[in-house]
Design an enzyme around this catalytic site. Structure first.
Site, short mmCIF file in Angstrom:
data_model
loop_
_atom_site.label_atom_id
_atom_site.label_comp_id
_atom_site.label_asym_id
_atom_site.label_seq_id
_atom_site.Cartn_x
_atom_site.Cartn_y
_atom_site.Cartn_z
CG HIS A 1 -7.80 3.29 13.00
ND1 HIS A 1 -6.84 4.02 13.67
CD2 HIS A 1 -7.80 3.77 11.74
CE1 HIS A 1 -6.29 4.90 12.86
NE2 HIS A 1 -6.85 4.76 11.68
CE1 TYR B 1 -12.26 3.69 3.38
CE2 TYR B 1 -12.49 2.78 5.59
CZ TYR B 1 -11.71 3.32 4.59
OH TYR B 1 -10.36 3.49 4.79
CG HIS C 1 -1.99 -0.86 1.32
ND1 HIS C 1 -3.24 -0.49 0.91
CD2 HIS C 1 -2.10 -2.14 1.76
CE1 HIS C 1 -4.09 -1.50 1.08
NE2 HIS C 1 -3.42 -2.51 1.59
#
Length: 438
Positions: free
Chosen positions: A373, A352, A294
Site C-alpha cells: 500500500h 490524509y 522518511h
C-alpha cells in the site's frame, strides 16, 4: 435512579509521571493516611483494591488502584447473559484472514435511542481475549446518552472520538473527551457515556494484552512524542444514588447484565496507577527529518502495548499530527511499503496526505501484514512534481491501530454495505516510467 447525587465539579488532574501513583478525593479526609486498608476506612467508606496486573508483576509494570467507596463492588446480584449486539471478541473465526486492502465509509446512522454500548460495531481483531493477547477494532455511532453502566473485563478501551463530545462518568471521576482527544478506560473500570452533542461517532481499540504505556525514546533522548505531563486523570467524583441501575459486564466475549440497587460509580476517593486518562493529540510533539528521507511511521507512536518480544507491540496507537515537511530530494507523502505489522487507519478530521479521495472522517482502511500500500496515483503524480519547499501539513488528523498479528474481520464487517467495493482502483494508472540508460 433516585436519591441524592453528590459529586465534585468536573475537572482533571495531571498524571505527572505517566504510570506513577496519583490520587484524588471528592470529600476532604476520604483518603486514609499511611495505610491502604485501615481497620476502619475514613468516613464510613469501604476500602477496595482494583488490580490491573498480577500482584507479583515488577514494580515498573504493576497496575493497581485503591478505591474508597460507599458500597463495595461485591455487593451486587448475579449477572445473566444478555445480547451482544454488534460486538465480537477474539478469537475471530467468522471469516478467514483477508490479504486484500480494504476500506470502509463511516458507519450508517443508528436507530433512535442508540447509546454508546449499543452503538459499538466490531470490525475485527486478533489474538484471544481469554489468554489476554491481541486486540479488536471497534467503531461506535450513538445518539443517546447511557443510563446504564459498562465495564470490560476482557481489555482496556482506547476511545478515539471523531464526531461529538463525550463525558465519561467513571469510578474515578469524569473525563471530558472531544474529537482530537483520546481517552483510555482501564480493564475492569466501570463507566457511563454521556453525549455532549446530538450524536457521537468514533473508534475504539480494545487491547486484550499488556496495558498501553509510553514508548521508549531511545536515541530521541528525554523529550519528544507524547509527554507524560500531558496525560490527565479525573478528579474524584461520586454518585450517592439508590437504584435500580443496570450494569453490563463484558467477560470472555459475552455481555452479562445485572440490576444493582445503587450506582456503582460511588468512589469518594482513590489513589493508584490503574486509572482512566485523557490526552489531547494536538499536544503530540512530532519528531521528523530535517535533512532527507522518511523516518519510519513508528516515530509517530503515542502509546504502545508491549508483547513478549522486545520491540514488537501487541498494538501501537500512532497519530499523524500536524507537522512540517522539509526533507530535501524526498518523496514527502508516506512511501510505498509492505509491513510485517497490520494497520487499521482512521481519520478524525480533514484529509490524509497519502490519499486524494475516498478516505473520509469516520471511515477507515485495513492493510493486513505484507499487503502492499501507499499513496494513490493522484497523490503520487502530484507529490513527484511538487516544489520541495518547507510545507506545513495541518489540514488533517489521522491515526493507526498497528498490531503484530493479522486483523481477521467479523462477518458483518466483511459484508457491510459501507465497505468500499473498488478500493484497489486508487492504485490504477501507476504507469511504467522505467527508461534504461542503454
Amino acid at each position: 435512579m433516585s436519591g441524592d447525587t453528590r459529586k465534585t465539579a468536573e475537572g482533571l488532574t495531571y498524571l505527572s509521571g505517566f504510570g506513577n501513583e496519583h490520587g484524588s478525593e471528592a470529600v476532604p479526609g476520604a483518603l486514609p493516611e499511611g495505610r491502604n486498608s485501615p481497620q476502619r476506612a475514613p468516613l464510613g467508606l469501604y476500602a477496595e483494591q482494583l488490580s490491573g496486573s498480577a500482584f507479583t508483576e515488577p514494580r515498573a509494570t504493576n497496575r493497581r488502584s485503591w478505591l474508597y467507596r460507599i458500597r463495595p463492588s461485591a455487593a451486587h446480584p448475579p449477572f445473566t447473559e444478555t445480547h451482544n449486539g454488534w460486538i465480537r471478541t477474539a478469537p475471530f473465526t467468522e471469516a478467514v484472514p483477508d490479504p486484500n486492502r480494504l476500506r470502509w465509509n463511516p458507519l450508517p446512522e443508528p436507530g433512535d435511542g442508540t447509546d454508546f454500548l449499543a452503538g459499538l460495531w466490531t470490525l475485527g481483531g486478533n489474538g484471544d481475549a481469554t489468554q489476554r493477547t491481541g486486540m479488536a477494532v471497534h467503531l461506535y455511532h450513538a445518539n443517546a446518552s447511557m443510563d446504564r453502566v459498562f465495564s470490560d473485563a476482557d481489555g482496556e478501551l482506547l476511545i478515539v472520538p471523531e464526531r461529538g463530545g463525550l463525558l465519561l462518568h467513571t469510578e474515578f471521576g469524569m473525563l471530558h473527551v472531544e474529537p482530537a482527544h483520546v481517552a483510555l478506560i482501564p480493564r475492569g473500570v466501570r463507566f457511563r457515556v454521556e453525549l455532549l452533542d446530538d450524536s457521537a461517532r468514533g473508534y475504539v481499540c480494545e487491547n486484550y494484552g499488556a496495558p498501553f504505556r509510553l514508548p521508549d525514546l531511545g536515541t530521541i533522548g528525554a523529550n519528544g512524542l507524547a509527554n507524560a505531563r500531558d496525560f490527565r486523570a479525573p478528579v474524584a467524583a461520586y454518585e450517592d444514588v439508590e437504584g435500580p441501575v443496570e450494569v453490563v459486564n463484558k467477560f470472555c466475549g459475552n455481555l452479562w447484565r445485572a440490576t444493582y440497587d445503587h450506582s456503582p460509580l460511588d468512589v469518594v476517593a482513590w489513589h493508584g496507577n490503574h486509572v482512566p486518562y485523557v490526552y489531547d493529540l494536538r499536544r503530540f510533539n512530532v519528531i521528523g527529518t530535517i535533512s532527507y528521507d522518511h523516518p519510519d511511521p513508528s516515530i509517530f507512536t503515542v502509546l504502545t502495548a508491549p508483547s513478549d518480544t522486545p520491540g514488537l507491540a501487541g498494538v501501537d496507537f500512532v497519530v499523524f499530527a500536524p507537522r512540517w515537511l522539509v526533507g530535501e530530494d524526498t518523496f514527502r507523502p508516506p512511501y510505498f511499503h509492505r509491513n510485517v505489522m497490520s494497520e487499521y487507519m482512521g481519520l478524525i478530521e480533514g484529509a490524509y496526505d497519502a490519499k486524494a479521495e475516498g478516505f473520509v472522517p469516520g471511515g477507515g482502511s485495513l492493510h493486513n501484514m505484507m499487503s502492499a500500500h501507499g499513496p494513490d496515483r493522484e497523490t503520487f503524480d502530484r507529490a513527484s512534481a511538487a516544489e520541495l519547499k518547507p510545507q506545513k501539513v495541518d489540514d488533517g488528523l489521522a491515526f493507526m491501530f498497528e498490531t503484530r498479528w493479522p486483523v481477521t474481520l467479523t462477518a458483518h464487517a466483511a459484508q457491510a454495505e459501507h465497505l468500499q467495493p473498488h478500493y484497489d482502483d486508487v492504485w490504477k494508472g501507476l504507469e511504467r516510467h522505467f527508461r534504461p540508460l542503454h
